[in-house]
Design a protein around this motif. Sequence first.
Motif, PDB file in Angstrom:
ATOM      1  N   MET A 213      43.149  43.557  50.936  1.00 20.34           N
ATOM      2  CA  MET A 213      42.147  43.258  51.971  1.00 20.34           C
ATOM      3  C   MET A 213      40.737  43.458  51.409  1.00 20.34           C
ATOM      4  SD  MET A 213      43.556  41.997  54.551  1.00 20.34           S
ATOM      5  CE  MET A 213      42.078  41.954  55.559  1.00 20.34           C
ATOM      6  N   GLU A 214      40.554  44.474  50.601  1.00 17.93           N
ATOM      7  CA  GLU A 214      39.245  44.697  49.985  1.00 17.93           C
ATOM      8  C   GLU A 214      38.906  43.559  49.030  1.00 17.93           C
ATOM      9  OE1 GLU A 214      36.708  47.954  47.416  1.00 17.93           O
ATOM     10  OE2 GLU A 214      38.426  48.641  48.586  1.00 17.93           O
ATOM     11  N   ILE A 215      39.886  43.090  48.277  1.00 14.72           N
ATOM     12  CA  ILE A 215      39.656  41.948  47.389  1.00 14.72           C
ATOM     13  C   ILE A 215      39.235  40.731  48.216  1.00 14.72           C
ATOM     14  CG2 ILE A 215      40.793  40.282  45.855  1.00 14.72           C
ATOM     15  CD1 ILE A 215      40.246  42.888  44.426  1.00 14.72           C
ATOM     16  N   ILE A 216      39.919  40.486  49.313  1.00 12.55           N
ATOM     17  CA  ILE A 216      39.587  39.341  50.177  1.00 12.55           C
ATOM     18  C   ILE A 216      38.176  39.482  50.724  1.00 12.55           C
ATOM     19  CG2 ILE A 216      40.127  38.247  52.395  1.00 12.55           C
ATOM     20  CD1 ILE A 216      43.128  38.867  51.685  1.00 12.55           C
ATOM     21  N   GLU A 217      37.844  40.671  51.208  1.00 16.98           N
ATOM     22  CA  GLU A 217      36.511  40.894  51.793  1.00 16.98           C
ATOM     23  C   GLU A 217      35.393  40.747  50.763  1.00 16.98           C
ATOM     24  OE1 GLU A 217      36.953  44.760  53.510  1.00 16.98           O
ATOM     25  OE2 GLU A 217      38.225  44.020  55.130  1.00 16.98           O
ATOM     26  N   ARG A 218      35.685  41.075  49.503  1.00 20.64           N
ATOM     27  CA  ARG A 218      34.660  41.024  48.464  1.00 20.64           C
ATOM     28  C   ARG A 218      34.805  39.816  47.546  1.00 20.64           C
ATOM     29  NH1 ARG A 218      35.040  46.296  45.323  1.00 20.64           N
ATOM     30  NH2 ARG A 218      33.302  45.330  44.252  1.00 20.64           N
ATOM     31  N   ALA A 219      35.646  38.855  47.915  1.00 19.46           N
ATOM     32  CA  ALA A 219      35.939  37.710  47.051  1.00 19.46           C
ATOM     33  C   ALA A 219      34.685  36.947  46.629  1.00 19.46           C
ATOM     34  CB  ALA A 219      36.918  36.759  47.737  1.00 19.46           C
ATOM     35  N   HIS A 220      33.705  36.917  47.484  1.00 14.06           N
ATOM     36  CA  HIS A 220      32.489  36.154  47.175  1.00 14.06           C
ATOM     37  C   HIS A 220      31.668  36.769  46.033  1.00 14.06           C
ATOM     38  CE1 HIS A 220      31.194  39.222  50.010  1.00 14.06           C
ATOM     39  NE2 HIS A 220      29.963  39.047  49.576  1.00 14.06           N
ATOM     40  N   VAL A 221      31.932  38.027  45.674  1.00 12.90           N
ATOM     41  CA  VAL A 221      31.183  38.671  44.584  1.00 12.90           C
ATOM     42  C   VAL A 221      32.064  39.090  43.408  1.00 12.90           C
ATOM     43  CG1 VAL A 221      29.325  39.480  46.082  1.00 12.90           C
ATOM     44  CG2 VAL A 221      31.302  40.949  45.673  1.00 12.90           C
ATOM     45  N   ILE A 222      33.370  38.865  43.523  1.00 12.12           N
ATOM     46  CA  ILE A 222      34.307  39.248  42.464  1.00 12.12           C
ATOM     47  C   ILE A 222      34.583  38.034  41.583  1.00 12.12           C
ATOM     48  CG2 ILE A 222      36.667  39.999  41.965  1.00 12.12           C
ATOM     49  CD1 ILE A 222      36.602  41.561  44.575  1.00 12.12           C
ATOM     50  N   GLU A 223      34.609  38.269  40.292  1.00  9.83           N
ATOM     51  CA  GLU A 223      34.970  37.213  39.348  1.00  9.83           C
ATOM     52  C   GLU A 223      36.302  37.557  38.694  1.00  9.83           C
ATOM     53  OE1 GLU A 223      31.972  35.548  37.035  1.00  9.83           O
ATOM     54  OE2 GLU A 223      30.465  35.781  38.588  1.00  9.83           O
ATOM     55  N   MET A 224      36.939  36.583  38.115  1.00  6.38           N
ATOM     56  CA  MET A 224      38.277  36.766  37.545  1.00  6.38           C
ATOM     57  C   MET A 224      38.277  37.604  36.268  1.00  6.38           C
ATOM     58  SD  MET A 224      40.717  35.580  39.374  1.00  6.38           S
ATOM     59  CE  MET A 224      42.111  35.271  38.305  1.00  6.38           C
ATOM     60  N   THR A 225      37.144  37.836  35.653  1.00  6.42           N
ATOM     61  CA  THR A 225      37.119  38.611  34.423  1.00  6.42           C
ATOM     62  C   THR A 225      37.530  40.051  34.705  1.00  6.42           C
ATOM     63  OG1 THR A 225      34.777  39.081  34.720  1.00  6.42           O
ATOM     64  CG2 THR A 225      35.333  37.176  33.368  1.00  6.42           C
ATOM     65  N   ASP A 226      38.462  40.549  33.944  1.00 10.99           N
ATOM     66  CA  ASP A 226      38.958  41.921  34.043  1.00 10.99           C
ATOM     67  C   ASP A 226      39.451  42.277  35.446  1.00 10.99           C
ATOM     68  OD1 ASP A 226      39.654  44.162  32.620  1.00 10.99           O
ATOM     69  OD2 ASP A 226      37.776  45.203  33.016  1.00 10.99           O
ATOM     70  N   ILE A 227      40.093  41.324  36.100  1.00  8.28           N
ATOM     71  CA  ILE A 227      40.531  41.509  37.486  1.00  8.28           C
ATOM     72  C   ILE A 227      41.630  42.561  37.608  1.00  8.28           C
ATOM     73  CG2 ILE A 227      42.234  39.637  37.477  1.00  8.28           C
ATOM     74  CD1 ILE A 227      39.872  40.469  40.374  1.00  8.28           C
ATOM     75  N   LEU A 228      42.509  42.664  36.625  1.00  4.71           N
ATOM     76  CA  LEU A 228      43.584  43.650  36.718  1.00  4.71           C
ATOM     77  C   LEU A 228      43.017  45.066  36.759  1.00  4.71           C
ATOM     78  CD1 LEU A 228      46.582  44.162  36.917  1.00  4.71           C
ATOM     79  CD2 LEU A 228      46.693  44.121  34.428  1.00  4.71           C
ATOM     80  N   SER A 229      42.037  45.328  35.945  1.00  5.56           N
ATOM     81  CA  SER A 229      41.378  46.634  35.957  1.00  5.56           C
ATOM     82  C   SER A 229      40.755  46.908  37.323  1.00  5.56           C
ATOM     83  CB  SER A 229      40.314  46.683  34.860  1.00  5.56           C
ATOM     84  OG  SER A 229      39.591  47.882  34.935  1.00  5.56           O
ATOM     85  N   LEU A 230      40.121  45.912  37.889  1.00  5.09           N
ATOM     86  CA  LEU A 230      39.521  46.065  39.219  1.00  5.09           C
ATOM     87  C   LEU A 230      40.581  46.347  40.271  1.00  5.09           C
ATOM     88  CD1 LEU A 230      37.071  45.989  41.105  1.00  5.09           C
ATOM     89  CD2 LEU A 230      37.412  43.514  41.276  1.00  5.09           C
ATOM     90  N   LEU A 231      41.704  45.641  40.209  1.00 10.57           N
ATOM     91  CA  LEU A 231      42.781  45.874  41.177  1.00 10.57           C
ATOM     92  C   LEU A 231      43.275  47.318  41.120  1.00 10.57           C
ATOM     93  CD1 LEU A 231      44.877  42.605  40.810  1.00 10.57           C
ATOM     94  CD2 LEU A 231      43.752  43.415  42.884  1.00 10.57           C
ATOM     95  N   TYR A 232      43.477  47.832  39.916  1.00  7.86           N
ATOM     96  CA  TYR A 232      43.925  49.225  39.780  1.00  7.86           C
ATOM     97  C   TYR A 232      42.854  50.200  40.255  1.00  7.86           C
ATOM     98  CZ  TYR A 232      48.366  48.357  37.483  1.00  7.86           C
ATOM     99  OH  TYR A 232      49.652  47.986  37.219  1.00  7.86           O
ATOM    100  N   THR A 233      41.604  49.893  40.011  1.00  5.87           N
ATOM    101  CA  THR A 233      40.508  50.765  40.473  1.00  5.87           C
ATOM    102  C   THR A 233      40.481  50.821  41.996  1.00  5.87           C
ATOM    103  OG1 THR A 233      39.181  50.306  38.516  1.00  5.87           O
ATOM    104  CG2 THR A 233      38.009  51.100  40.460  1.00  5.87           C
ATOM    105  N   ILE A 234      40.566  49.659  42.636  1.00  7.27           N
ATOM    106  CA  ILE A 234      40.557  49.615  44.099  1.00  7.27           C
ATOM    107  C   ILE A 234      41.788  50.318  44.658  1.00  7.27           C
ATOM    108  CG2 ILE A 234      40.779  48.064  46.085  1.00  7.27           C
ATOM    109  CD1 ILE A 234      38.943  46.106  44.522  1.00  7.27           C
ATOM    110  N   ALA A 235      42.956  50.037  44.085  1.00  2.00           N
ATOM    111  CA  ALA A 235      44.202  50.662  44.563  1.00  2.00           C
ATOM    112  C   ALA A 235      44.124  52.181  44.415  1.00  2.00           C
ATOM    113  CB  ALA A 235      45.397  50.116  43.786  1.00  2.00           C
ATOM    114  N   GLY A 236      43.559  52.652  43.319  1.00  2.75           N
ATOM    115  CA  GLY A 236      43.455  54.087  43.099  1.00  2.75           C
ATOM    116  C   GLY A 236      42.504  54.778  44.046  1.00  2.75           C
ATOM    117  N   ARG A 237      41.507  54.062  44.528  1.00  8.43           N
ATOM    118  CA  ARG A 237      40.548  54.636  45.483  1.00  8.43           C
ATOM    119  C   ARG A 237      41.127  54.734  46.879  1.00  8.43           C
ATOM    120  NH1 ARG A 237      35.894  50.922  43.991  1.00  8.43           N
ATOM    121  NH2 ARG A 237      36.681  49.885  45.826  1.00  8.43           N
ATOM    122  N   ASN A 238      42.015  53.808  47.231  1.00  5.47           N
ATOM    123  CA  ASN A 238      42.564  53.767  48.584  1.00  5.47           C
ATOM    124  C   ASN A 238      43.604  54.795  48.720  1.00  5.47           C
ATOM    125  OD1 ASN A 238      41.047  51.607  49.548  1.00  5.47           O
ATOM    126  ND2 ASN A 238      42.418  50.166  48.609  1.00  5.47           N
TER     127      ASN A 238
END
Length: 67
Positions: free
Chosen positions: A42-67
Amino acid sequence: MPLTPADISELYRRYSDRLLRYLTAGTGDLSTAQELLHDSFMEIIERAHVIEMTDILSLLYTIAGRN
């Protein structure tokens, strides 16, 4: 270029199982891990307009770890 709905669908298809295992290992509870996975995407969806595909896996783990 910001994420498109198709990009997000592909991310979920490609990485949701791996993230769910990571979250389940971290929480010790499948139900909690599923909720955290949902919240993460849901956070990825909400922030999709500012997220780019570069290093997306790292971002996914960062977001998951914060939640």
